[in-house]
Design a protein around this motif. Structure first.
Motif, short mmCIF file in Angstrom:
data_model
loop_
_atom_site.label_atom_id
_atom_site.label_comp_id
_atom_site.label_asym_id
_atom_site.label_seq_id
_atom_site.Cartn_x
_atom_site.Cartn_y
_atom_site.Cartn_z
N LYS A 13 19.37 -27.76 27.64
CA LYS A 13 18.70 -26.99 26.60
C LYS A 13 17.34 -26.49 27.11
CE LYS A 13 21.98 -27.82 23.58
NZ LYS A 13 22.90 -26.77 23.09
N GLU A 14 16.71 -25.65 26.28
CA GLU A 14 15.47 -25.00 26.73
C GLU A 14 14.26 -25.93 26.71
OE1 GLU A 14 15.91 -24.79 22.40
OE2 GLU A 14 17.20 -24.20 24.07
N ASP A 15 14.35 -27.05 25.95
CA ASP A 15 13.17 -27.90 25.82
C ASP A 15 13.17 -29.10 26.77
OD1 ASP A 15 15.33 -29.05 24.60
OD2 ASP A 15 14.22 -29.85 22.88
N TRP A 16 14.16 -29.18 27.68
CA TRP A 16 14.25 -30.33 28.59
C TRP A 16 13.45 -30.07 29.86
CZ3 TRP A 16 15.11 -35.21 28.50
CH2 TRP A 16 15.43 -35.92 29.66
N LEU A 66 9.22 -29.66 11.84
CA LEU A 66 9.14 -29.35 13.27
C LEU A 66 9.98 -28.13 13.62
CD1 LEU A 66 9.27 -32.93 14.82
CD2 LEU A 66 7.38 -31.32 14.99
N ASN A 67 11.16 -28.04 13.02
CA ASN A 67 12.04 -26.92 13.35
C ASN A 67 11.56 -25.60 12.77
OD1 ASN A 67 14.31 -27.94 14.96
ND2 ASN A 67 14.69 -29.26 13.23
N SER A 68 10.64 -25.66 11.80
CA SER A 68 10.12 -24.43 11.21
C SER A 68 8.97 -23.84 12.02
CB SER A 68 9.64 -24.69 9.77
OG SER A 68 8.45 -25.48 9.77
N ILE A 69 8.48 -24.59 13.02
CA ILE A 69 7.35 -24.12 13.83
C ILE A 69 7.85 -23.11 14.86
CG2 ILE A 69 5.49 -24.76 15.39
CD1 ILE A 69 5.48 -27.52 14.15
N LEU A 70 7.32 -21.91 14.81
CA LEU A 70 7.73 -20.86 15.74
C LEU A 70 6.53 -20.43 16.59
CD1 LEU A 70 9.85 -18.65 13.29
CD2 LEU A 70 10.67 -20.39 14.90
N ILE A 71 6.79 -20.14 17.86
CA ILE A 71 5.73 -19.67 18.75
C ILE A 71 5.37 -18.23 18.42
CG2 ILE A 71 5.11 -19.19 21.15
CD1 ILE A 71 6.94 -21.44 22.01
N LYS A 72 4.07 -17.97 18.29
CA LYS A 72 3.59 -16.63 17.98
C LYS A 72 2.74 -16.10 19.14
CE LYS A 72 3.35 -17.67 13.01
NZ LYS A 72 4.32 -16.66 12.55
N SER A 73 2.55 -14.81 19.15
CA SER A 73 1.73 -14.15 20.17
C SER A 73 0.41 -13.74 19.52
CB SER A 73 2.45 -12.93 20.73
OG SER A 73 1.69 -12.32 21.73
N HIS A 74 -0.70 -14.28 20.01
CA HIS A 74 -2.01 -14.03 19.39
C HIS A 74 -2.52 -12.63 19.77
CE1 HIS A 74 -6.23 -14.64 18.28
NE2 HIS A 74 -5.80 -15.64 17.54
N LYS A 116 6.10 -33.24 21.90
CA LYS A 116 7.49 -33.44 22.31
C LYS A 116 8.33 -32.20 22.08
CE LYS A 116 7.59 -38.46 21.64
NZ LYS A 116 8.16 -39.59 20.86
N LYS A 117 8.09 -31.52 20.98
CA LYS A 117 8.89 -30.33 20.66
C LYS A 117 8.75 -29.26 21.73
CE LYS A 117 9.32 -26.56 17.30
NZ LYS A 117 10.79 -26.55 17.19
N PHE A 118 7.50 -29.04 22.21
CA PHE A 118 7.28 -27.96 23.17
C PHE A 118 7.16 -28.43 24.61
CE2 PHE A 118 5.70 -26.23 19.11
CZ PHE A 118 6.51 -25.10 19.03
#
Length: 349
Positions: free
Chosen positions: A77-80, A231-239, A260-262
């Motif tokens: 997965k992408e977070d490993w 935790l699953n609702s947190i999305l990466i944004k571009s400032h 841990k999530k990121f």
């Protein structure tokens, strides 16, 4: 001295026997304690965890289990960010996680279920109802085999794994001995039991699992589900300031959970965001990389109750740079309506 030598000998013997599970019974005897510990921490029935481990590893004999300590076939997965190995599963040479020991695999399996939205409804089920959990896993898409739930149920009932759902980490070895009385002739197992009994720091729970009320159990489940959903609702944004990656915290959280999530260490997150604690509050800005030395606008009028740290986070500026630009002492806070310089330094009077 004899006691120390015996303990050392036990460790050596255990090491040589660590990879010799040849039957389902041996697998259960070895890993039931791990499954029960995970049940106490994450509220996943030990019977389900053990049945999945048995199935995924073929009783501990799979290549992933033997070479990668991966007992649940969890892919990268992408977070490993840990070690990996390739293995042909649904497709040739897929990427799978590699663990330092099986215990890590068991905990990662728990987190895999607890922190992903697909499995949220599982934690609303009665922990003693292994049949509903088995069907729930299949419904949530854990496996593609249409008979997956029935295979798990068969393994649980054939091996009486439901007995472990009523156990605790302080009692699990006794439960194993009751299920497999011939182990009383196994010197290694009996030594482990004796060591568990005499340990000055045994792994126990304050209240035996079977005495926990259903209402209390549901409260614990709701906490796990709520945290997973947050935790699953947190999305990466571009400032707007140079497109830096950041997130907005949706509810009060520990920094460790976001770390841990990121896959970013707590120390880096604390440094980049100039944090003096690990408690994050609702609507906090949290940058996932180092902030800029300047803002994307020239000035800003501070609002009521805003601190310099709030402004630094809002505009993605390093806090020390912000103080320097405004010729303010570190720790000094702005007044409501004060003009804050974000690019060039405040002119001297």
């Amino acid at each position: 001295m004899k006691r120390i030598f015996f303990a050392f000998a036990l460790l050596i013997i255990a090491k040589f026997h660590a990879q010799t599970w040849k039957t389902d019974e041996q697998y259960i005897q070895k890993f039931a304690p791990y499954a029960v510990e995970e049940m106490e921490k994450y509220k996943i029935p030990a019977s389900i965890t053990l049945a999945q481990g048995l199935l995924e590893t073929g009783g501990g004999q799979s290549r992933l289990a033997q070479q990668g300590n991966n007992h649940f076939g969890i892919k990268c997965k992408e977070d490993w960010t840990g070690k990996t190995m390739t293995h042909t599963d649904d497709a040739p040479n897929e990427c799978f996680r590699v663990y330092n020991d099986p215990r890590q695999s068991y905990e990662d399996h728990s987190k895999f279920l607890a922190y992903r939205p697909f499995y949220v409804n599982l934690f609303k089920l009665d922990m003693m109802d292994y049949k509903s959990w088995a069907h729930g896993l299949k419904k949530a898409g854990y496996a593609t085999n249409p008979k997956y739930a029935y295979i798990l149920i068969d393994k649980i009932e054939k091996n009486r794994l439901y007995e472990f759902d009523k156990s605790s980490s302080g009692e699990v070895l006794y439960a194993v001995l009751r299920m497999y009385p011939d182990l009383k002739n196994d010197r290694i197992f009996m030594a482990q039991l004796d060591q568990s009994r005499s340990s000055s720091n045994p792994v126990t729970v304050k209240v035996p699992y079977e005495q926990v009320s259903y209402a209390k159990q549901q409260q614990n489940v709701e906490k796990i589900v709520s945290k997973a959903e947050t935790l699953n609702s947190i999305l990466i944004k571009s400032h707007p300031n140079d497109g830096m990656k950041f997130v907005i915290i949706p509810d009060n959280l520990d920094l460790a959970a976001v770390s841990k999530k990121f896959g970013i260490s707590e120390s880096r997150l604390m440094k980049w965001n100039e944090l003096d604690g690990t408690q994050l509050k609702r609507n906090d800005f949290l940058f996932l990389e180092s902030k800029s030395s300047s803002g994307n606008v020239a000035t800003y009028k501070s609002q009521v109750g805003e601190s310099m740290h709030d402004i630094a986070q809002k505009f993605g500026i390093k806090l020390k740079k912000l103080y320097s630009k405004n010729r303010m002492d570190y720790g000094q806070q702005p007044q409501s309506g004060q003009l804050i310089y974000l690019q060039s330094k405040k002119p001297r009077k």
